[in-house]
Scaffold this motif. Structure first.
Motif, PDB file in Angstrom:
ATOM      1  N   ILE A 361      39.043  -7.928  15.700  1.00 16.09           N
ATOM      2  CA  ILE A 361      39.289  -6.399  16.061  1.00 16.09           C
ATOM      3  C   ILE A 361      40.115  -5.666  15.330  1.00 16.09           C
ATOM      4  O   ILE A 361      41.144  -6.358  14.862  1.00 16.09           O
ATOM      5  CB  ILE A 361      39.742  -6.344  17.672  1.00 16.09           C
ATOM      6  N   ALA A 362      40.179  -4.490  15.165  1.00 15.30           N
ATOM      7  CA  ALA A 362      41.089  -3.971  14.399  1.00 15.30           C
ATOM      8  C   ALA A 362      41.224  -2.287  14.706  1.00 15.30           C
ATOM      9  O   ALA A 362      40.131  -1.706  14.582  1.00 15.30           O
ATOM     10  CB  ALA A 362      40.831  -3.893  12.700  1.00 15.30           C
ATOM     11  N   TRP A 363      42.455  -1.833  15.015  1.00 14.62           N
ATOM     12  CA  TRP A 363      42.660  -0.448  15.323  1.00 14.62           C
ATOM     13  C   TRP A 363      42.660   0.537  13.883  1.00 14.62           C
ATOM     14  O   TRP A 363      42.848   0.039  13.020  1.00 14.62           O
ATOM     15  CB  TRP A 363      44.193   0.087  15.710  1.00 14.62           C
ATOM     16  N   HIS A 364      41.875   1.610  14.015  1.00 17.03           N
ATOM     17  CA  HIS A 364      42.043   2.667  13.014  1.00 17.03           C
ATOM     18  C   HIS A 364      43.373   3.059  12.531  1.00 17.03           C
ATOM     19  O   HIS A 364      44.020   3.218  13.449  1.00 17.03           O
ATOM     20  CB  HIS A 364      40.992   3.819  13.239  1.00 17.03           C
ATOM     21  N   PRO A 365      43.802   3.117  11.361  1.00 10.80           N
ATOM     22  CA  PRO A 365      45.121   3.454  10.746  1.00 10.80           C
ATOM     23  C   PRO A 365      45.375   4.911  11.232  1.00 10.80           C
ATOM     24  O   PRO A 365      46.644   5.400  11.277  1.00 10.80           O
ATOM     25  CB  PRO A 365      45.217   3.213   9.536  1.00 10.80           C
ATOM     26  N   THR A 369      42.547   6.504  18.955  1.00  4.74           N
ATOM     27  CA  THR A 369      41.519   6.213  19.570  1.00  4.74           C
ATOM     28  C   THR A 369      40.472   5.233  19.449  1.00  4.74           C
ATOM     29  O   THR A 369      39.596   4.660  20.143  1.00  4.74           O
ATOM     30  CB  THR A 369      41.199   7.587  20.442  1.00  4.74           C
ATOM     31  N   VAL A 370      40.373   5.106  18.142  1.00  4.11           N
ATOM     32  CA  VAL A 370      39.148   4.278  17.525  1.00  4.11           C
ATOM     33  C   VAL A 370      39.559   2.898  17.043  1.00  4.11           C
ATOM     34  O   VAL A 370      40.553   2.610  16.397  1.00  4.11           O
ATOM     35  CB  VAL A 370      38.821   5.218  16.389  1.00  4.11           C
ATOM     36  N   PHE A 371      38.730   1.959  17.033  1.00  2.63           N
ATOM     37  CA  PHE A 371      38.931   0.639  16.619  1.00  2.63           C
ATOM     38  C   PHE A 371      37.542   0.083  16.357  1.00  2.63           C
ATOM     39  O   PHE A 371      36.617   0.455  16.850  1.00  2.63           O
ATOM     40  CB  PHE A 371      39.560  -0.216  17.484  1.00  2.63           C
ATOM     41  N   ALA A 372      37.599  -0.992  15.639  1.00  2.00           N
ATOM     42  CA  ALA A 372      36.187  -1.608  15.425  1.00  2.00           C
ATOM     43  C   ALA A 372      36.379  -3.040  15.711  1.00  2.00           C
ATOM     44  O   ALA A 372      37.559  -3.624  15.809  1.00  2.00           O
ATOM     45  CB  ALA A 372      36.015  -1.853  13.830  1.00  2.00           C
ATOM     46  N   SER A 373      35.226  -3.764  16.212  1.00  2.00           N
ATOM     47  CA  SER A 373      35.096  -5.175  16.541  1.00  2.00           C
ATOM     48  C   SER A 373      34.074  -5.925  15.851  1.00  2.00           C
ATOM     49  O   SER A 373      33.222  -5.203  15.804  1.00  2.00           O
ATOM     50  CB  SER A 373      35.307  -5.394  18.156  1.00  2.00           C
ATOM     51  N   GLY A 374      34.340  -7.247  15.748  1.00  2.00           N
ATOM     52  CA  GLY A 374      33.263  -8.026  15.300  1.00  2.00           C
ATOM     53  C   GLY A 374      32.969  -9.387  16.044  1.00  2.00           C
ATOM     54  O   GLY A 374      33.852  -9.708  16.635  1.00  2.00           O
ATOM     55  N   TYR A 382      31.872   0.139  16.844  1.00  5.58           N
ATOM     56  CA  TYR A 382      33.043   0.962  16.708  1.00  5.58           C
ATOM     57  C   TYR A 382      33.267   1.514  17.982  1.00  5.58           C
ATOM     58  O   TYR A 382      32.172   1.783  18.760  1.00  5.58           O
ATOM     59  CB  TYR A 382      32.540   2.048  15.595  1.00  5.58           C
ATOM     60  N   TRP A 383      34.186   1.811  18.514  1.00  2.00           N
ATOM     61  CA  TRP A 383      34.718   2.093  19.675  1.00  2.00           C
ATOM     62  C   TRP A 383      35.526   3.334  19.767  1.00  2.00           C
ATOM     63  O   TRP A 383      36.461   3.388  18.837  1.00  2.00           O
ATOM     64  CB  TRP A 383      35.333   1.092  20.659  1.00  2.00           C
ATOM     65  N   ASN A 384      35.436   4.344  20.866  1.00  2.02           N
ATOM     66  CA  ASN A 384      36.371   5.601  20.977  1.00  2.02           C
ATOM     67  C   ASN A 384      36.873   5.170  22.458  1.00  2.02           C
ATOM     68  O   ASN A 384      36.083   5.654  23.363  1.00  2.02           O
ATOM     69  CB  ASN A 384      35.636   6.682  20.472  1.00  2.02           C
ATOM     70  N   VAL A 385      38.246   5.110  22.627  1.00  5.01           N
ATOM     71  CA  VAL A 385      38.625   4.826  23.884  1.00  5.01           C
ATOM     72  C   VAL A 385      39.270   5.875  24.360  1.00  5.01           C
ATOM     73  O   VAL A 385      40.060   5.845  25.248  1.00  5.01           O
ATOM     74  CB  VAL A 385      39.371   3.368  24.148  1.00  5.01           C
ATOM     75  N   GLY A 386      39.412   7.181  23.620  1.00  5.64           N
ATOM     76  CA  GLY A 386      40.173   8.089  24.112  1.00  5.64           C
ATOM     77  C   GLY A 386      39.952   8.930  25.132  1.00  5.64           C
ATOM     78  O   GLY A 386      38.806   8.541  25.958  1.00  5.64           O
ATOM     79  N   PRO A 387      40.458  10.057  25.493  1.00  5.76           N
ATOM     80  CA  PRO A 387      40.032  10.988  26.708  1.00  5.76           C
ATOM     81  C   PRO A 387      38.621  11.497  26.585  1.00  5.76           C
ATOM     82  O   PRO A 387      37.868  11.616  27.418  1.00  5.76           O
ATOM     83  CB  PRO A 387      41.036  12.108  26.534  1.00  5.76           C
ATOM     84  N   LYS A 388      38.320  11.511  25.421  1.00  6.33           N
ATOM     85  CA  LYS A 388      36.710  11.842  25.049  1.00  6.33           C
ATOM     86  C   LYS A 388      35.985  10.760  24.835  1.00  6.33           C
ATOM     87  O   LYS A 388      34.652  11.120  24.378  1.00  6.33           O
ATOM     88  CB  LYS A 388      36.809  13.201  24.138  1.00  6.33           C
ATOM     89  N   GLY A 389      36.288   9.631  24.751  1.00  2.61           N
ATOM     90  CA  GLY A 389      35.693   8.526  24.619  1.00  2.61           C
ATOM     91  C   GLY A 389      34.958   7.840  25.717  1.00  2.61           C
ATOM     92  O   GLY A 389      34.518   8.538  26.643  1.00  2.61           O
TER      93      GLY A 389
END
Length: 539
Positions: A361-365, A369-374, A382-389
């Protein structure tokens, strides 16, 4: 797509408009690219009849993702640029949002960096979807290569450094992705590497309990043996770079003094191998994950355990602090990713999208609210976990790699993602070019009857009989290749002797045709051999 150019003006107000095909006859030639970011997007259209007899000089062009040009554009136009975030709507003032409205392809040379896009978002909201990197820019594989266990961008993002299973460093150019250097670093397999926050030193560890200090020029400085000769899986620096922490298969977490190169404290509490550890970005808190399914928070000054999280049901493979200091991300072999808010010590969400264990896993710099996972099966999400995610995957690339993705790192500018895998390849993923649909929900799908996309995921089974090994292939090569070609999930149940397929109805139909043709060919070959054997038996 060309009609959308009227609704998406270029980022820089001084940018020339796209060519109009209805104008003079000279407009059939595309404008030459102004930056190496777009150097390979237009073919050479200058084929004059007068030059046919002359020998044209050949030019070797490499694939290139140059971030210097968009960085200069961001700096020069920052004061004069207005946010175009609210222009993502249908024309006519209807305000009907369309998720895939894109600029004309000629605007590729005006694409800015994610950092500049966030800085110019006054009056509008940033769009995290610009961080979903679905364009495969390049694939690298060194000669006599071995599985890539870890990787890291050098300070400034000019080069990418990878460590393989043979204990070798490999250095790749971060712009044209060319090979630069390979050197021996450890006697056994790499496990991890971590740069200090001031970017003055690099730490690496291997499978034999050895930690090495390196200078920015990749020159060895110091070597330390620790963890009783057991593998060291993770390293992390403190916010002030005066100390660092390590974890290993001896079920301990150890705190080290950087300048004195000595061990200060051993944190004991895990009941099995500790697979991951990371220091809080601004506080004296350490997070570790173990094979005992537990996530623990430690106080490095007192050496005690602050709290224990019991959210996972299998080995915790990765932990990652968000740069805001409040969110903690954990990944496990139970195929789940969990997000915690340490201020309230509660679980915010549990993310389900992987079909195998999560390995990186790695957070976007830039976008917090965005990070990637393998995953173990090579899936990149790719994930977006913010208020609009959402708790659903934002973008999913099913076969980014053929095998497990052991490590991934974002470029410091946020426009590239590098992944290292057990399939011996290092891949660079970049942003989609304007006008491309790669990675979107309707990618590769045709319009079905009634105007809807045939994208409903269903499951089906197919009888294999005595041909289970034929479908699997040697080391799974046949089924892996078929999954990549058909973009489906396939699993062979060897007890029931059936092939389990997950995908759309059209994809499942294609798989059944291909597997059926394979089984028919094998059956016919067996019948031919049987007839030949019967003929000789008659003599």
């Amino acid at each position: 797509m060309s009609n959308l150019a009227a609704y998406c003006p270029p980022v820089n107000s001084g940018a020339p408009p796209p060519p109009n095909n209805n104008n003079s006859t000279n407009n059939h030639k595309r404008p030459p690219p102004t930056s190496s970011f777009s150097s390979n997007n237009y073919p050479d259209d200058n084929n004059d009849p007068e030059d046919e007899g002359e020998e044209q000089p050949t030019e070797l062009k490499r694939r290139c993702i140059d971030y210097h040009t968009p960085a200069v554009l961001d700096l020069t136009s920052r004061l004069y640029r207005k946010s175009n975030r609210r222009s993502h709507a249908l024309p006519g003032g209807a305000g009907l949002a369309t998720p895939y409205l894109q600029c004309h392809t000629n605007y590729i040379k005006w694409m800015g960096l994610p950092l500049g896009e966030v800085g110019s978002s006054r009056g509008g909201d940033p769009i995290p979807s610009t961080a979903f990197l679905t364009h495969l820019a390049h694939v690298t594989r060194a000669k006599n290569s071995s599985p890539v266990m870890c990787l890291s961008w050098t300070p400034g993002g000019r080069r990418l450094l990878t460590g393989n299973q043979e204990g070798e460093f490999t250095l790749w150019d971060g712009i044209n992705f060319s090979f630069e250097l390979i050197m021996s670093a450890h006697d056994t397999s790499f496990r991890c590497m971590a740069w200090s926050h001031n970017q003055n030193y690099l730490l690496t560890s291997d499978g034999a309990g050895n930690i090495k200090y390196w200078s920015p020029s990749i020159a060895p400085v110091q070597s330390i043996d620790s963890h009783d000769g057991q593998a060291i899986h993770a390293l992390s620096f403190s916010p002030a770079d005066t100390k660092f922490v390590s974890c290993g298969d001896d079920a301990t977490v150890r705190i080290w003094d950087w300048a004195g190169r000595r061990e200060e404290r051993v944190l004991e509490g895990h009941g099995w191998d500790v697979k991951c550890v990371q220091w809080h970005p601004r506080s004296s808190v350490i997070c570790s994950g173990s094979k005992d399914n537990l996530v623990k928070l430690w106080d490095p000054r007192q050496g005690g355990c602050l709290s224990t999280l019991y959210g996972h049901k299998n080995t915790v493979t990765k932990v990652a602090w968000n740069d805001n200091g409040n969110w903690l991300l954990t990944a496990s072999r139970d195929q789940l990713i969990k997000l915690y808010d340490i201020r309230a010590m509660k679980e915010l969400c549990s993310l389900k999208g992987h079909h195998k264990e999560v390995t990186s896993i790695a957070w976007h710099p830039i976008y917090e609210t965005v990070f990637a996972s393998g995953g173990m099966d090579g899936t990149l999400i790719y994930w977006n976990v913010g208020p609009k995610g959402s708790e659903e995957p934002a973008v999913k690339i099913p076969f980014a790699h053929d095998m497990a993705i052991w490590d991934m790192k974002w470029h410091p500018a946020g426009h590239l993602l590098a992944t290292g895998s057990n399939d011996r390849q290092t891949k660079f993923f970049a942003r989609n070019r304007p006008g491309m649909k790669q990675g979107l929900d309707d990618d590769g799908l045709e319009v079905a009857d009634g105007g809807a996309y045939d994208n409903e995921i269903i499951q089906a089974e197919m009888e294999l009989g005595n041909h289970v090994g034929i479908v699997i292939g040697r080391r799974g090569a046949t089924i892996i290749a078929m999954q990549r070609q058909t973009k489906t999930k396939m699993h062979v149940d060897q007890i029931r002797r059936v092939l389990q397929i997950e995908g759309t109805a059209r994809q499942i139909e294609t798989v059944k045709k291909r597997v059926g043709a394979l089984l028919d060919r094998v059956s016919s070959d067996n019948e031919d051999r049987g007839q030949m054997g019967g003929g000789f038996g008659g003599f």
